[in-house]
Scaffold this motif. Structure first.
Motif, mmCIF file in Angstrom:
data_model
loop_
_atom_site.group_PDB
_atom_site.id
_atom_site.type_symbol
_atom_site.label_atom_id
_atom_site.label_comp_id
_atom_site.label_asym_id
_atom_site.label_seq_id
_atom_site.Cartn_x
_atom_site.Cartn_y
_atom_site.Cartn_z
ATOM 1 N N ALA A 1 0.830 -1.208 0.000
ATOM 2 C CA ALA A 1 0.000 0.000 0.000
ATOM 3 C C ALA A 1 0.863 1.256 0.000
ATOM 4 C CB ALA A 1 -0.923 -0.002 1.221
ATOM 5 N N ASP A 2 2.155 1.096 -0.207
ATOM 6 C CA ASP A 2 3.119 2.201 -0.247
ATOM 7 C C ASP A 2 3.225 2.924 1.095
ATOM 8 O OD1 ASP A 2 4.464 2.120 -2.655
ATOM 9 O OD2 ASP A 2 2.825 3.086 -3.750
ATOM 10 N N ARG A 3 2.981 2.201 2.190
ATOM 11 C CA ARG A 3 3.209 2.740 3.530
ATOM 12 C C ARG A 3 4.510 2.146 4.055
ATOM 13 N NH1 ARG A 3 -1.341 5.453 5.420
ATOM 14 N NH2 ARG A 3 -2.587 5.948 3.590
ATOM 15 N N THR A 4 5.588 2.542 3.408
ATOM 16 C CA THR A 4 6.880 1.897 3.678
ATOM 17 C C THR A 4 7.343 2.126 5.106
ATOM 18 O OG1 THR A 4 7.412 2.388 1.365
ATOM 19 C CG2 THR A 4 9.190 1.598 2.759
ATOM 20 N N ALA A 5 7.226 3.338 5.605
ATOM 21 C CA ALA A 5 7.712 3.624 6.956
ATOM 22 C C ALA A 5 6.943 2.820 7.991
ATOM 23 C CB ALA A 5 7.590 5.125 7.247
ATOM 24 N N SER A 6 5.643 2.732 7.837
ATOM 25 C CA SER A 6 4.838 1.955 8.775
ATOM 26 C C SER A 6 5.169 0.469 8.674
ATOM 27 C CB SER A 6 3.349 2.179 8.495
ATOM 28 O OG SER A 6 2.561 1.440 9.383
#
Length: 930
Positions: free
Chosen positions: A584-589
């Motif tokens: 989902a392109d929430r790389t940091a999370s």
């Protein structure tokens, strides 16, 4: 030898020597635990006596000579002992005298308890008289060590001597060791009635005393620091404390430690072993029983049963071990103590001890885990109740995520189980237990279990496990029946937890092996309705793969993880939820959650969990532009689980290693991983997509565009066939566009780039930034600058420093072509810095070639930039430094614990004070010095 904390006892004995010298017969009995310094004190008394003109004669009783009549007397009469030459031999003995006329030990050896008639008694009385006469000529000290082992004849003589103590200058100092039985009660009784008797009980050392023992070995500075630990290990036993001092002589400190370190080594083990073997055999048996029961809290009857001794012997033995400092709260103090107790114990003897322990603990109703520990150690011949106990223990270990402990329980149960149905269930449990240790270990039972499932000999509840394991190894034919049974079980089972697990497993398999396991196509956002967190984790991944990124998917994945703990029944769903965030392109999370679960897996020491989370974290690191970190993580994953054990899932770590080495410019290393043989069925799994995409980029980087295009196109074919054609999963069109461009197919390249930008959506995600960048590369030159200007801030925000660096460099080239050399230099320089921060020297070198030759600032300019930093407040300097290092505003906010708005305000002031206009100017202004 220097005596520690024995001054009072030595003073008492010295006073006794002085009284003896004045003609007062004296006797002392020194008692204490094994190794508490009785013999050393005896030697010190002898030295004091010699200083006062005494003749000192010593003898040591031993267990080996306890049945030898006159063994102690023989030691006293040797080498000019106290027996005079004119002593006549006892009646009925064949006396042999040496040339000096002294009776030999051979004469005394012929005397025994059966010979203690009136004639022998008279002879022993004459011996006592002879000793007294010798003492009147020269004061005499007789030192008798370990009187608890004294033979009967010598003891009879000693009792006569004590009863006749008078005004002769004769002193007796006896020692008695605390063992499983005391000295002969006649000796104790005789001593208690003598007014000249001095009882001395030697206590164990205090912590201060232990420090004094340590000081000559480790120095006066380190001794106090080690004393408490040494006292805890030795119990204050001087012998054991001295052994620890010897072990620690060279190991108390080393170059890698700042704190002192106590070494428990060979000297300590030898001291414990020697202490136990010098006692009664029953004492050693009790110590060995305690050693095998070390993990338990043994009741006294249990110790007696395992040691095979009577309760009275057990009580005395435990007291003796306590007196010696070997026990604390009923247990052996240290693992090294237990190991030393078992030295010399054969494997068969240990098995007997463990079998007795298992039997006794089972009778007491102890937990199955404790009973099973001893059953496994016992090896052969368990009772009928053993197999159920072993199985229950294994299930408890598995429930507590201890597969390494469950495995030997199941293997032992299988060796002794004779019921065919139970053997199948045990093999299924063993396959599950060994799976997380190394999937290859459990694979040998899979085909047999699959046949049993198909024939109805194995319950359907095992279909979930078999489906996952067979698919992992690419055994798709055998897995088909298990997959079908999952659906039937979902419909038939009444247990809501089991039904949820079945649904979650089928969803997981459908997105992991989409070419083999059909899956549903829920509407976007439908996953929020799912109740069980495992189902929600799997459905979140399914949703993002089939419908693309969505805010509700992200919330569902994070909520599912908050509701789960890492364990045997959750780790797969946790990887699903983390993967959902990643795609989902929430790389940091995704990175934050994956770091958490990886730390948990390492704490549990479960190899497969560590390997899977390490591989997943490597994929996240690649999307963060950290190829060096990704390579290390992927290599660790393969170190935990070898290549041949990964099955079709090897596509994940291999893809990470190929891509990481390609990004780092290490094409030889990438080529080596490309040559790794691939398992059959890899390209029927989602992991095949990752592999094709990474290998395609390797081919592109090594100027093999045709091979690259084949991989990218094949990747796209599979994704469309499986209805998972999402650029956030694998942006295959970007690679295919670059391959077409290298082959001269500009039109097709532009079409692929446009299509990927459309599929990436309007959200400012990493995938959109990549799509803009590739469209700029293959699009019209007039649009290139605008597209790259849009891509740069998106990629900066995404955290992918490799993609960000590439976009900056490409934007710099557009400025260079437009004649704006200064701007181009600034952008390319920042791209080089980012590549260096990524530890990608090949990329940095390639980008550095684009810099104009006049890029290096003069010394005057550098000095001016440094002084300008003085204008910044400490908070502004911190923000400027992190910005110059390439961190985004959100990352700086997280690091400094302030809001993003605060970071932006600080940056506005920094730009104004330093006279810069862009983030890339901060490094040129020397902001890293702050």
């Amino acid at each position: 030898m220097h005596l520690v904390e024995r001054d009072q006892e030595l003073t008492t004995l010295t006073d006794m020597i002085q009284r003896t010298a004045r003609g007062e017969g004296q006797v002392a009995l020194i008692t204490g635990g094994i190794g508490c310094g009785k013999t050393a004190l005896l030697a010190a008394v002898g030295d004091r006596a010699r200083e006062h003109g005494f003749e000192v004669r010593c003898a040591i009783a031993s267990l080996a000579e306890r049945q030898t009549p006159g063994a102690v007397l023989g030691q006293l009469t040797r080498a000019g002992g106290p027996v005079p030459a004119d002593l006549t031999d006892p009646p009925g003995t064949a006396a042999h005298q040496d040339r000096t006329g002294h009776a030999t030990s051979g004469t005394l050896a012929r005397l025994g308890p059966e010979s203690l008639d009136s004639g022998v008694s008279r002879t022993l009385q004459r011996l006592c008289a002879a000793v007294e006469r010798r003492a009147r000529r020269t004061p005499l000290l007789l030192c008798l060590d370990d009187v608890q082992f004294m033979d009967e004849l010598s003891l009879h003589w000693l009792l006569l001597l004590i009863r006749g103590l008078s005004d002769a200058p004769l002193a007796l100092v006896l020692t008695e060791r605390g063992l499983s039985r005391p000295a002969d009660p006649r000796l104790r009784a005789e001593l208690r009635r003598r007014p000249e008797h001095r009882p001395l009980a030697l206590p164990r050392l205090t912590v201060e005393g232990v420090a004094a023992v340590l000081a000559p070995y480790v120095g006066t500075d380190l001794a106090p620091a080690l004393a408490a630990e040494c006292h805890a290990v030795s119990g204050g036993n001087p012998l054991l404390a001295r052994a620890l001092a010897e072990d620690s002589r060279h190991g108390a400190t080393d170059t890698h430690r700042t704190a002192p370190r106590l070494v428990v080594g060979d000297a300590f083990a030898d001291a414990v072993t020697g202490s136990l073997h010098r006692g009664w055999p029953a004492l050693l048996r009790i110590a060995r029983a305690l050693a095998v029961l070390r993990e338990d809290t043994p009741a006294d009857p249990t110790v007696a049963r395992v040691a095979d001794v009577e309760d009275t012997v057990r009580a005395r033995g435990l007291r003796a071990l306590e007196d010696a400092g070997l026990l604390a709260d009923g247990r052996l103090r240290h693992p090294a103590t237990a190991a030393a107790a078992l030295v010399g114990c054969t494997g068969q003897e240990r098995a007997v001890l463990h079998r007795r322990a298992a039997e006794r603990l089972y009778e007491e109703g102890a937990p199955a885990v404790r009973v099973a520990h001893h059953l496994v150690a016992a090896g052969a011949g368990p009772a009928p109740w053993a197999v159920p106990q072993l199985r229950e223990a294994a299930e408890r270990h598995l429930a507590a995520s201890r597969p390494a402990s469950a495995r030997p329980c199941l293997e032992a149960a299988l060796r002794h189980c004779r019921d065919d149905g139970e053997r199948l269930r045990l093999k299924a449990l063993l396959a599950g237990a060994t799976w997380v240790l190394d999937p290859t270990m459990g694979a040998r039972h899979l085909v047999e279990l699959a046949d049993a499932l198909r024939d109805g000999r194995l319950p359907d509840q095992y279909a979930l496990m078999l489906a996952k394991y067979l698919l992992w190894h690419g055994r798709y034919v055998e897995a088909a029946d298990a997959v079908e049974r999952i659906g039937r079980r979902d419909a038939a089972v009444t247990d809501p937890l089991a039904a949820a697990e079945a649904r979650a497993t089928r969803e997981l398999l459908s997105v992991t092996y989409p070419g083999l396991v059909p899956g549903g196509r829920p509407a976007p956002g439908q996953v929020a309705a799912a109740g069980d967190p495992r189902t929600r984790g799997a459905a979140a991944l399914s949703d993002v793969l089939r419908h693309g990124p969505g805010r509700q998917v992200v919330g569902t994945a994070e909520a599912a993880m908050r509701a789960m703990r890492l364990g045997r029944t959750t780790h797969e769903w946790l990887t699903c939820a983390v993967s959902a965030l990643l795609f989902a392109d929430r790389t940091a999370s995704a990175a934050s959650w994956c770091d958490h679960w990886l730390a948990e897996a390492r704490a549990r020491r479960v190899p497969l969990w560590i390997a899977e989370f390490s591989s997943l974290r490597a994929g996240i690191a690649l999307r963060q532009g950290r190829p060096h970190e990704a390579r290390e993580l992927a290599e660790d994953a393969l170190a935990r689980i070898p290549v041949e054990s990964w099955g079709v899932c090897i596509g994940g770590p291999l893809a990470n290693l190929i891509q990481a080495n390609t990004d780092l410019g290490d094409h030889e290393a990438a080529a080596e991983y490309v040559e790794v043989p691939l398992p059959a069925g890899l390209f029927d799994s989602r992991f095949g997509l990752y592999y094709l995409h990474a290998r395609g980029h390797h081919y592109l980087a090594t100027e093999q565009p045709r091979a690259a295009l084949d991989d990218f196109v094949n990747c796209g074919v599979l994704m469309r066939r499986w209805r998972m054609d999402q650029p956030s999963l694998v942006p295959w069109r970007s690679g295919a566009a670059h391959a077409h461009l290298a082959l001269g197919g500009t039109t097709r390249a532009r079409a692929l780039a446009v299509e990927q930008l459309r599929l990436s959506g309007d959200a400012l995600t990493r995938t959109r930034g990549i799509s803009l960048r590739v469209l700029a590369a293959v699009g019209r030159p007039s649009q290139r600058g605008a597209l790259l200007k849009s891509a740069v801030p998106i990629l900066e925000r995404s955290g992918d420093r490799v993609q960000y660096a590439g976009a900056l460099a490409e934007l710099g080239l557009t400025h260079l072509r437009a004649g704006r050399a200064d701007t181009a230099t600034e952008l390319v320089r920042r791209a080089v810095e980012l590549a260096e921060e990524c530890r990608a020297p090949a990329l940095a070198a390639r980008l550095a070639e684009l810099l104009p030759a006049h890029d290096t600032p003069s010394p005057a300019e550098a000095t001016e930039r440094h002084h300008s930093l003085d204008l910044l407040s400490p908070a502004e300097q911190r923000v400027a430094s992190l910005t110059a290092q390439g961190f985004s505003n959100r990352e700086i906010s997280a690091r400094l614990g302030v809001t993003v708005s605060t970071v932006e305000q600080h940056l506005t002031k920094v730009f104004r004070k330093l006279g810069v206009r862009a983030r890339g100017d901060l490094r040129q202004a020397g902001a890293l010095a702050g």
